[in-house]
Motif scaffolding. Structure first.
Motif, short mmCIF file in Angstrom:
data_model
loop_
_atom_site.label_atom_id
_atom_site.label_comp_id
_atom_site.label_asym_id
_atom_site.label_seq_id
_atom_site.Cartn_x
_atom_site.Cartn_y
_atom_site.Cartn_z
N UNK A 201 0.85 -1.18 0.00
CA UNK A 201 0.00 0.00 0.00
C UNK A 201 0.89 1.24 0.00
N UNK A 202 1.55 1.45 -1.15
CA UNK A 202 2.47 2.59 -1.31
C UNK A 202 1.98 3.46 -2.45
N UNK A 203 2.23 4.75 -2.35
CA UNK A 203 1.76 5.68 -3.36
C UNK A 203 2.57 6.97 -3.33
N UNK A 204 2.40 7.76 -4.40
CA UNK A 204 2.94 9.11 -4.47
C UNK A 204 1.82 10.09 -4.20
N UNK A 205 2.11 11.14 -3.42
CA UNK A 205 1.13 12.18 -3.11
C UNK A 205 1.72 13.52 -3.54
N UNK A 206 0.93 14.30 -4.25
CA UNK A 206 1.33 15.61 -4.73
C UNK A 206 0.78 16.68 -3.79
N UNK A 207 1.66 17.40 -3.13
CA UNK A 207 1.23 18.41 -2.19
C UNK A 207 2.36 19.40 -1.91
N UNK A 208 2.04 20.42 -1.13
CA UNK A 208 3.02 21.42 -0.75
C UNK A 208 3.95 20.88 0.35
N UNK A 209 5.19 21.37 0.31
CA UNK A 209 6.15 21.07 1.38
C UNK A 209 7.04 22.30 1.55
N UNK A 210 6.65 23.18 2.47
CA UNK A 210 7.36 24.44 2.64
C UNK A 210 8.71 24.28 3.33
N UNK A 211 8.97 23.13 3.95
CA UNK A 211 10.27 22.91 4.59
C UNK A 211 11.31 22.37 3.62
N UNK A 212 10.94 22.22 2.36
CA UNK A 212 11.82 21.60 1.38
C UNK A 212 13.18 22.29 1.30
N UNK A 213 13.18 23.61 1.16
CA UNK A 213 14.43 24.37 1.07
C UNK A 213 14.49 25.48 2.12
N UNK A 214 13.69 25.35 3.14
CA UNK A 214 13.68 26.39 4.17
C UNK A 214 14.99 26.44 4.94
#
Length: 570
Positions: A201-214
């Motif tokens: 039960x694995x998947x990709x989720x498309x969403x925001x991630x503001x800590x990515x380059x913070x």
């Protein structure tokens, strides 16, 4: 009298034997002799194909010809190819192969079945990648083996017509293990998907991630002084922020140390150890906080592992706190066996460890990803032949349509004055319109909305419902989870309807990795409706004006509004 034939590697024909079909790829390789010596080889035996004219042919003499048994073919695993030789003549006619897919083991559905492992994706081949949104909707995309997470995110941004920025991310989610991580921009999506076990039960989720380059913008919250004290002692002449920035610019990781809870292998017992992340790897001390090499135990190889957040640690693993994370080696494909589970005391400590692990594993590549993201932001916000907006903001000019014909306003001061007057007039007009009592048929609410008399917010401006930062009737708990998933960065916010006050709204804001909630109450004075968060000291005509004001001014809030939480529909 009819004849039946069978073929064997001696390339001869034997009569009166049952006919047996052999795949063309085996027959051709055997007849080629040296053409495929790297994969097929015929062992020496009687009746070699080059001994006499046409070996195995019956000359018509007395008695039956000698029956020659077929010899086994040995298949070698080596992929080294030798120079091809001239194929030898065959006395057999060309027989079409009814199973062409068996000619290439890489294309064979049998040899590439999930039960035997998916292996590395083939270059040039197309793969189907399913991506889910936060609402559970799914979209299937076709991607090549070299498609990166950044390229896939850009495709989804274009298709959903979302605002392009570097905070969009592709999240790898393992629901059965309660693990998730954000893919780096350079990672291959197909390669990550091929590492999943079949049926998981694995998947990709498309969403925001503001800590990515913070961590490259504001490094102090990610590396507190107490966790990088050894680096500060070695570089006493440098300030804390300057030291961390030097590490980030060079693509290296500072030495990090602190206490973590460790779950013992095969048991549900958690023990507290002092961990240290050094250039050679991650260690923990077997004797208090000692850094003596005799007391340091090597813990994990971070270069051959992925680091995940644990989303429901207390439910699945019995973590002491909700701030758990996991080191998952590449060789661990399914199940919890082999997972290295850790738990920190607070969110700041976990953020520090996760940022340090990313720098340790990817190094300069992570900093290059950030630089490329900054360059993309300075470029036009579309990719492709059809732009979504004007080529350049410089192509836009101010126009005055107050007279019979329009004219271009060339004076910058006049442009600013006209813009302010028009905005003020629009505010007055909309405030007056919404403050007037009106029947349901004259309500400015869009189709599908309730009548103001029947709804929970009578006579309120409904224009905020079209804003991406407004989330309607979302609960306090769901708000905490949504902001936590999209990144606990200062200034991340959303606006929602209040559950306790039927006429109010709530501004939920993240500050110092904690989510705070501020009540917004409507009020009416002299027939006009306004909104306030400070008992009427600061008034706003609508929620849009309130948000825009606090994006520029802090006001009563601990920080300005920087990033709004949003969910797009795939």
């Amino acid at each position: 009298m009819g004849w039946s034939w069978w073929w064997h590697p001696c390339d001869g024909i034997c009569p009166a034997q049952p006919w047996t079909w052999t795949p063309s790829w085996l027959r051709d390789n055997a007849m080629d002799g040296g053409a495929q010596q790297s994969s097929l080889r015929e062992p020496p035996g009687p009746g070699n194909a080059e001994q006499e004219g046409v070996p195995g042919e019956w000359d018509g003499g007395e008695g039956l010809p000698e029956v020659k048994r077929s010899q086994p073919l040995f298949i070698h695993s080596s992929s080294r190819q030798l120079p091809e030789e001239e194929p030898r003549a065959s006395s057999l006619p060309s027989i079409p192969n009814p199973f062409p897919e068996l000619c290439s083991p890489s294309n064979s559905p049998i040899l590439s079945s999930p039960a035997l492992g998916q292996g590395s994706p083939r270059e040039g081949a197309s793969h189907v990648v399913k991506v889910f949104g936060e609402d559970g909707a799914c979209r299937s995309l076709e991607a090549s083996a070299g498609t990166t997470a950044r390229q896939l995110c850009e495709t989804l941004v274009r298709r959903t017509r979302a605002l392009q920025d570097h905070s969009w991310a592709l999240v790898e989610l393992h629901q059965h293990l309660a693990l998730e991580r954000c893919l780096e921009d350079h990672e291959s999506v197909v390669e990550v998907q091929s590492s999943w076990p079949p049926g998981a039960d694995s998947r990709f989720v498309f969403r925001k991630n503001f800590t990515k380059y913070e961590l490259f913008k504001s490094n102090a919250p990610f590396f507190p002084e107490v966790m990088v004290s050894s680096c500060l002692e070695a570089n006493k002449s440098m300030a804390h922020s300057e030291l961390i920035q030097n590490f980030l610019n060079s693509g290296s990781c500072p030495e990090v140390q602190g206490f973590l809870q460790l779950r013992e292998s095969g048991r549900k017992v958690w023990k507290r150890f002092y961990f240290s992340l050094r250039r050679s790897g991650l260690y923990y001390s077997t004797k208090g906080t000692s850094k003596d090499p005799r007391h340091l135990q090597y813990f994990a190889d971070l270069t051959e592992s992925n680091i995940y957040y644990v989303t429901q640690g207390k439910k699945h693993y019995g973590t002491p706190t909700e701030f758990g994370f996991c080191i998952k080696p590449y060789k661990v494909r399914s199940g919890t066996k082999g997972l290295k589970l850790l738990c920190s005391e607070d969110e700041q400590s976990r953020s520090c460890w996760m940022a340090a692990f990313r720098l340790f594993k990817y190094g300069m590549q992570l900093y290059r990803n950030y630089q490329q993201a900054q360059v993309r932001l300075s470029q036009p916000s579309w990719i492709g032949p059809t732009p979504l907006r004007s080529v350049s903001d410089n192509a836009l000019v101010a126009m005055d349509f107050s007279g019979c014909t329009g004219r271009v306003i060339e004076n910058p001061s006049e442009v600013l004055t006209v813009a302010l007057e028009e905005a003020q007039a629009w505010r007055k007009k909309t405030t007056h319109r919404y403050s007037l009592p009106a029947a349901c048929q004259s309500s400015p609410l869009s189709a599908g909305e309730q009548c103001p008399a029947a709804g929970s917010h009578p006579a309120e401006p409904a224009i905020h419902r079209t804003q991406p930062w407004f989330h309607g009737r979302i609960s306090r708990e769901d708000t905490q989870q949504l902001i936590g998933r999209q990144g606990l960065v200062d200034g991340v916010f959303l606006v929602r309807e209040s559950q306790r006050n039927p006429k109010g709204f709530v501004l939920s804001l993240c500050h110092l990795q904690r989510v705070k909630h501020y009540l917004i109450l409507p009020s009416e004075e002299e027939g006009r409706l306004y909104f306030t968060m400070d008992d009427g000291q600061t008034r706003f005509a609508d929620l849009i004006q309130l948000v825009e004001f606090h994006q520029i001014n802090r006001g009563i809030l601990p920080c300005k509004l920087r990033h709004y939480c949003t969910c797009v529909a795939l």
